[in-house]
Design a protein around this motif. Structure first.
Motif, PDB file in Angstrom:
ATOM      1  N   ILE A  86       0.876  -1.172   0.000  1.00  0.00           N
ATOM      2  CA  ILE A  86       0.000   0.000   0.000  1.00  0.00           C
ATOM      3  C   ILE A  86       0.915   1.223   0.000  1.00  0.00           C
ATOM      4  N   ARG A  87       0.804   2.015  -1.037  1.00  0.00           N
ATOM      5  CA  ARG A  87       1.659   3.200  -1.213  1.00  0.00           C
ATOM      6  C   ARG A  87       0.929   4.410  -0.634  1.00  0.00           C
ATOM      7  N   TRP A  88       1.473   4.951   0.454  1.00  0.00           N
ATOM      8  CA  TRP A  88       0.848   6.072   1.144  1.00  0.00           C
ATOM      9  C   TRP A  88       1.302   7.385   0.506  1.00  0.00           C
ATOM     10  N   LEU A  89       0.337   8.277   0.227  1.00  0.00           N
ATOM     11  CA  LEU A  89       0.621   9.563  -0.409  1.00  0.00           C
ATOM     12  C   LEU A  89       0.141  10.702   0.486  1.00  0.00           C
ATOM     13  N   ASN A  90       0.863  11.819   0.418  1.00  0.00           N
ATOM     14  CA  ASN A  90       0.448  12.994   1.184  1.00  0.00           C
ATOM     15  C   ASN A  90      -0.499  13.859   0.355  1.00  0.00           C
ATOM     16  N   ALA A  91      -0.819  15.055   0.866  1.00  0.00           N
ATOM     17  CA  ALA A  91      -1.792  15.920   0.192  1.00  0.00           C
ATOM     18  C   ALA A  91      -1.307  16.384  -1.165  1.00  0.00           C
ATOM     19  N   ALA A  92       0.015  16.370  -1.371  1.00  0.00           N
ATOM     20  CA  ALA A  92       0.583  16.767  -2.662  1.00  0.00           C
ATOM     21  C   ALA A  92       0.772  15.574  -3.590  1.00  0.00           C
ATOM     22  N   ASN A  93       0.209  14.412  -3.215  1.00  0.00           N
ATOM     23  CA  ASN A  93       0.339  13.174  -3.980  1.00  0.00           C
ATOM     24  C   ASN A  93       1.777  12.678  -4.061  1.00  0.00           C
ATOM     25  N   ALA A  94       2.591  13.088  -3.102  1.00  0.00           N
ATOM     26  CA  ALA A  94       3.966  12.592  -3.030  1.00  0.00           C
ATOM     27  C   ALA A  94       4.010  11.366  -2.129  1.00  0.00           C
ATOM     28  N   GLU A  95       4.855  10.417  -2.474  1.00  0.00           N
ATOM     29  CA  GLU A  95       4.960   9.175  -1.708  1.00  0.00           C
ATOM     30  C   GLU A  95       5.567   9.428  -0.329  1.00  0.00           C
ATOM     31  N   ILE A  96       4.885   8.950   0.706  1.00  0.00           N
ATOM     32  CA  ILE A  96       5.429   8.973   2.060  1.00  0.00           C
ATOM     33  C   ILE A  96       6.215   7.700   2.320  1.00  0.00           C
ATOM     34  N   SER A  97       5.594   6.565   2.010  1.00  0.00           N
ATOM     35  CA  SER A  97       6.238   5.265   2.199  1.00  0.00           C
ATOM     36  C   SER A  97       5.362   4.216   1.538  1.00  0.00           C
ATOM     37  N   ILE A  98       5.885   2.985   1.464  1.00  0.00           N
ATOM     38  CA  ILE A  98       5.107   1.852   0.979  1.00  0.00           C
ATOM     39  C   ILE A  98       5.109   0.782   2.065  1.00  0.00           C
ATOM     40  N   LEU A  99       3.922   0.349   2.449  1.00  0.00           N
ATOM     41  CA  LEU A  99       3.779  -0.749   3.400  1.00  0.00           C
ATOM     42  C   LEU A  99       3.772  -2.045   2.596  1.00  0.00           C
ATOM     43  N   TRP A 100       4.834  -2.849   2.731  1.00  0.00           N
ATOM     44  CA  TRP A 100       4.974  -4.062   1.923  1.00  0.00           C
ATOM     45  C   TRP A 100       4.556  -5.303   2.702  1.00  0.00           C
ATOM     46  N   SER A 101       3.984  -6.232   1.982  1.00  0.00           N
ATOM     47  CA  SER A 101       3.797  -7.573   2.529  1.00  0.00           C
ATOM     48  C   SER A 101       5.118  -8.313   2.478  1.00  0.00           C
ATOM     49  N   LEU A 102       5.171  -9.468   3.139  1.00  0.00           N
ATOM     50  CA  LEU A 102       6.285 -10.369   2.898  1.00  0.00           C
ATOM     51  C   LEU A 102       6.160 -10.939   1.487  1.00  0.00           C
ATOM     52  N   THR A 103       7.281 -11.325   0.927  1.00  0.00           N
ATOM     53  CA  THR A 103       7.267 -11.942  -0.401  1.00  0.00           C
ATOM     54  C   THR A 103       6.870 -13.403  -0.275  1.00  0.00           C
ATOM     55  N   THR A 104       6.125 -13.902  -1.249  1.00  0.00           N
ATOM     56  CA  THR A 104       5.722 -15.304  -1.202  1.00  0.00           C
ATOM     57  C   THR A 104       6.949 -16.203  -1.100  1.00  0.00           C
ATOM     58  N   THR A 105       6.777 -17.310  -0.376  1.00  0.00           N
ATOM     59  CA  THR A 105       7.910 -18.211  -0.129  1.00  0.00           C
ATOM     60  C   THR A 105       8.369 -18.926  -1.381  1.00  0.00           C
ATOM     61  N   ALA A 106       7.493 -19.034  -2.373  1.00  0.00           N
ATOM     62  CA  ALA A 106       7.857 -19.687  -3.631  1.00  0.00           C
ATOM     63  C   ALA A 106       6.949 -19.171  -4.728  1.00  0.00           C
ATOM     64  N   ALA A 107       7.407 -19.250  -5.964  1.00  0.00           N
ATOM     65  CA  ALA A 107       6.592 -18.861  -7.098  1.00  0.00           C
ATOM     66  C   ALA A 107       5.558 -19.944  -7.383  1.00  0.00           C
ATOM     67  N   SER A 108       4.449 -19.539  -7.967  1.00  0.00           N
ATOM     68  CA  SER A 108       3.416 -20.495  -8.347  1.00  0.00           C
ATOM     69  C   SER A 108       2.656 -19.940  -9.538  1.00  0.00           C
ATOM     70  N   THR A 109       2.393 -20.784 -10.524  1.00  0.00           N
ATOM     71  CA  THR A 109       1.632 -20.363 -11.697  1.00  0.00           C
ATOM     72  C   THR A 109       0.132 -20.586 -11.522  1.00  0.00           C
ATOM     73  N   THR A 110      -0.280 -21.084 -10.356  1.00  0.00           N
ATOM     74  CA  THR A 110      -1.706 -21.127 -10.025  1.00  0.00           C
ATOM     75  C   THR A 110      -2.051 -19.862  -9.232  1.00  0.00           C
ATOM     76  N   TRP A 111      -3.312 -19.464  -9.297  1.00  0.00           N
ATOM     77  CA  TRP A 111      -3.719 -18.256  -8.578  1.00  0.00           C
ATOM     78  C   TRP A 111      -3.548 -18.451  -7.079  1.00  0.00           C
ATOM     79  N   HIS A 112      -2.884 -17.505  -6.438  1.00  0.00           N
ATOM     80  CA  HIS A 112      -2.672 -17.547  -4.990  1.00  0.00           C
ATOM     81  C   HIS A 112      -2.782 -16.131  -4.440  1.00  0.00           C
ATOM     82  N   ARG A 113      -3.014 -16.042  -3.129  1.00  0.00           N
ATOM     83  CA  ARG A 113      -3.341 -14.771  -2.492  1.00  0.00           C
ATOM     84  C   ARG A 113      -2.084 -14.105  -1.933  1.00  0.00           C
ATOM     85  N   ILE A 114      -1.921 -12.818  -2.231  1.00  0.00           N
ATOM     86  CA  ILE A 114      -0.924 -11.974  -1.569  1.00  0.00           C
ATOM     87  C   ILE A 114      -1.684 -10.828  -0.916  1.00  0.00           C
ATOM     88  N   SER A 115      -1.250 -10.408   0.258  1.00  0.00           N
ATOM     89  CA  SER A 115      -2.019  -9.404   0.988  1.00  0.00           C
ATOM     90  C   SER A 115      -1.153  -8.704   2.015  1.00  0.00           C
TER      91      SER A 115
END
Length: 746
Positions: A86-115
């Motif tokens: 989630i990329r947080w922006l201030n009133a001037a639409n400038a980036e404050i920071s990005i809240l990142w999830s952990l990266t998936t433990t492995a790649a998969s070509t089936t649909w899987h959830r990231i959050s």
């Protein structure tokens, strides 16, 4: 169907029909691919330009409130691991920071959830969703669809907070109890496209050494002694033979543990399996919690958890006196015994092999072709049940040999003395598939308790019978309708419906005219049933005329008709002819009864063009379709409360329903209200009466507007999320916003 509460547009969420909701952020190009499941086949293809991290973001940003927790998820697929932010922006639409999830433990070509979830930082006023992966070359594609940004989505009725249920924010709501360290991972875990409770992050319990390992939720929600509670979680065992378990614990007011009930997972593999445990809160219970663990672990083995819930145990059938544990067999055979015969009783194994509710069933095995009696524990009946009718039901499946049964109930009085048995004639149990078997019984006059008792006879050696969803409940009318004059509504109650089927509800007038009735998601046409009990409050029923209802259910698989019922009639009292109702179909809590000062003088405009042809007497007129009624309704409000109520009703600008008493020369109308005029009535300054002019334009019945309401939301859900009233004041502007969970900045 769009994800409820999503700040993103349907196009941005589903990538249908195009990618206009998305823009490159770093080292990528975007295109539309196929294979999606949300709203169509479209999905977002994020293609790397060169080796290194690539990022795609939503083209728009969305308003947020600093300090409020937001949640984002996406289904992803590809050959390299992904993460979401989630990329947080201030009133001037400038980036404050990005809240990142952990990266998936492995790649998969089936649909899987990231959050990911977290609180918006100080200064954040808008946010974007960012999807990222780090390929080792150019032209590598990561796919995404079913994308959400909004307030946390949690299980309604869960006593635990969103943070404890999902661990999307952190693992801070959990503590290692014995021989364990805790963490989080994002395995490539697939969820149904419409399962919005399943997330990406899982809690990991890692055994620090050989032996038993366990973790405990540190939250302590309040409980009521004597109430049955249900806890469940998806558990991922480290190996097939792992002895993993979930435990529901109760504590007294001093924090001392006074009861623990455990349910062990009989895993069929090493996937994620929902395991359940139920228990009644003991007499001194004040709070509860849930623990999960593994017995006999090897050092370094990991147990993973997802979607942890503690809630009041739902009845397997509305009104059933059989507790969840005794009717569902999720943690064992509960209080069931075999008073006579040779049959053995056990919980089926492994998980998922047999079951109607949940993943297990009672297994009855007879080594000989003889009769055996199986009996549940005794359960208290509702007060005054003596002499009343009850309905007994159980799901059965014969998996070996054959069986016949006498199905009945043994009754007991307040002194625990046996006062008789009521059963069905002996009959064969169907031999293939699951069958619900039911029969009606009548309680003796002195009965205060009941035990389900079947005499089952095996017709062959080594016969095996499965039973599940055992229920006993008062035999009330299958369909009933009552009038509620104070709200000018009708309440329809329909019982014993087939859960999982699709239900349609019609309002029927005396001339046979049918109209679909409104529910939470709009008009109730093939709506999935989540319970066998359906209660509908119909605020759009006409005044002063008899109304009945027709309800039908259809299979969600074949669309074949499964049940249909017709109610008796009920009539809303018309009341004073000088009064009329103004109703908001989507927000019945705003409905208001007002005094009519003057009915409208109706007009019906039409678009026309007249052409005068030279040499002809009459013009050539081209006309459109004549429009509906338009006019100005004059009403009085008689108090300041009524005046505030009418403003509240009109504030949304939504379509309203105007209902006058029959015989006043106007039918019920759906109307749009234009610019209103509020004037004093001409009396003293302190006079609370006001005269209103409401310009009305007739419109069509709104078909997609759902009835807003709690949807099951109670103070339990509020207490799980907010510690103080001050927190509520910061999150909601009004009590209605609290009821509907419409947060400031949401």
């Amino acid at each position: 169907m769009p994800i409820p509460g999503n700040l993103l547009s349907a196009v941005t969420e589903s990538i249908d029909p195009n990618t206009s909701g998305w823009a490159p952020l770093l080292n990528c190009t975007l295109s539309k691919a196929t294979g999606g499941r949300n709203g169509g086949t479209g999905c977002l293809a994020i293609t790397s330009v060169a080796a290194g991290e690539m990022r795609a973001r939503t083209a728009s940003s969305y308003p947020v409130a600093a300090g409020t927790v937001y949640y984002a998820f996406s289904d992803a697929s590809g050959t390299v691991p992904e993460r979401i932010g989630i990329r947080w922006l201030n009133a001037a639409n400038a980036e404050i920071s990005i809240l990142w999830s952990l990266t998936t433990t492995a790649a998969s070509t089936t649909w899987h959830r990231i959050s990911v979830a977290g609180a918006a930082p100080v200064g954040a006023v808008r946010a974007q969703v960012v999807i990222s992966s780090t390929p080792a070359a150019g032209a590598v594609v990561t796919y995404a669809e079913n994308i959400y940004l909004g307030l946390p989505i949690r299980t309604v009725g869960n006593l635990l907070s969103f943070a404890a249920e999902t661990t999307e924010v952190s693992a801070g709501q959990w503590a290692a109890e014995v021989n364990a360290t805790l963490g989080r991972q994002v395995p490539a875990l697939s969820w149904a496209v419409d399962n919005y409770l399943g997330g990406g992050h899982t809690l990991t319990i890692t055994a620090t050494g050989a032996g038993n390992a366990a973790a405990l939720c540190v939250e302590r929600p309040s409980v009521t002694p004597g109430t049955e509670y249900l806890a469940y979680a998806y558990i991922n065992p480290p190996a097939l033979a792992s002895d993993c378990w979930i435990e529901l614990r109760f504590y007294d007011s001093n924090g001392n543990q006074i009861q623990a009930t455990r349910s062990s997972l009989a895993a069929p593999g090493t996937g994620f399996y929902r395991q359940r445990v139920a228990a009644f809160a003991p007499a001194l219970a004040a709070t509860c919690s849930v623990a999960v663990g593994i017995n006999g672990a090897s050092a370094g083995q990991i147990v993973r958890l997802e979607t942890v819930v503690v809630t009041v145990a739902p009845p397997l059938q509305a009104g059933s006196v059989v507790p969840y544990a005794d009717g569902s067999f999720e943690q064992g055979i509960a209080g069931w015994t075999r008073p006579t015969g040779v049959a053995t009783l056990a919980r089926s194994t492994p998980w998922g092999t047999y079951g109607l509710d949940g993943s297990y069933a009672l297994t009855v095995t007879s080594a000989t072709a003889t009769a055996s009696t199986i009996r549940s524990a005794r359960f208290p009946l509702p007060s005054g049940s003596g002499g009343s009718g009850f309905r007994l039901m159980a799901g059965t499946q014969v998996t070996a040999g054959g069986w016949s049964a006498v199905r009945g109930v043994r009754w007991y009085n307040a002194a625990n003395a046996d006062v008789g048995y009521t059963g069905s004639p002996s009959g064969a149990i169907p031999g293939t598939g699951w069958w619900y078997l039911s029969n009606d019984v009548t309680a003796p006059a002195t009965a205060t308790q009941a035990a389900v008792e079947w005499t089952v006879t095996a017709t062959a050696v080594n016969s095996v019978l499965r039973m599940d969803t055992v229920a006993l409940w008062p035999a009330l009318p299958l369909i009933a309708v009552t009038a509620v004059d104070s709200t000018a509504s009708l309440t329809l109650t329909v019982r014993e419906l087939p859960t999982g089927d699709l239900v349609t509800v019609y309002r029927v007038l005396s001339d046979g005219a049918r109209t679909l009735v409104r529910g939470p998601s709009g008009l109730m046409d093939r709506v999935p049933l989540v319970s066998d009990l359906l209660v509908v409050e119909d605020y759009e029923a006409p005044l002063g005329v008899p109304v009945s209802y027709y309800v039908e259910t259809r299979s969600s698989v074949t669309d074949a008709l499964t049940t249909f019922r017709t109610s008796g009639t009920a009539t809303i009292t018309a009341g004073d002819a000088n009064m009329a109702w103004l109703k908001d179909p989507g927000n019945p809590q705003r409905n208001l009864r007002v005094m009519v000062q003057k009915a409208p003088t109706w007009q019906r405009p039409v678009e026309q063009s007249a052409y005068r042809v030279k040499g002809r007497r009459n013009a050539v007129v081209l006309s459109g379709v004549r429009a509906g009624l338009e006019g100005e309704l004059a009403v009085w409000t008689q108090s300041d409360d009524e005046r505030a109520g009418l403003h509240w009703l009109l504030d949304s600008g939504r379509t309203l329903l105007w209902q006058a008493v029959p015989g006043m020369g106007v039918s019920d109308l759906y109307v749009s209200v234009g610019q209103i005029t509020e004037d004093r009535a001409g009396g003293a300054a302190m006079d609370e009466w006001r005269a209103w002019q409401l310009p009305l334009v007739e419109v069509d019945l709104p078909t997609t507007t759902g009835v807003n309401g709690s949807g099951g939301r109670t103070w339990v859900d509020v207490l799980a999320e907010f510690a103080t009233c001050t927190d509520l004041l910061a999150a909601y502007e009004t009590c209605e916003d609290l009821l509907l969970n419409r947060r400031i900045g949401g």
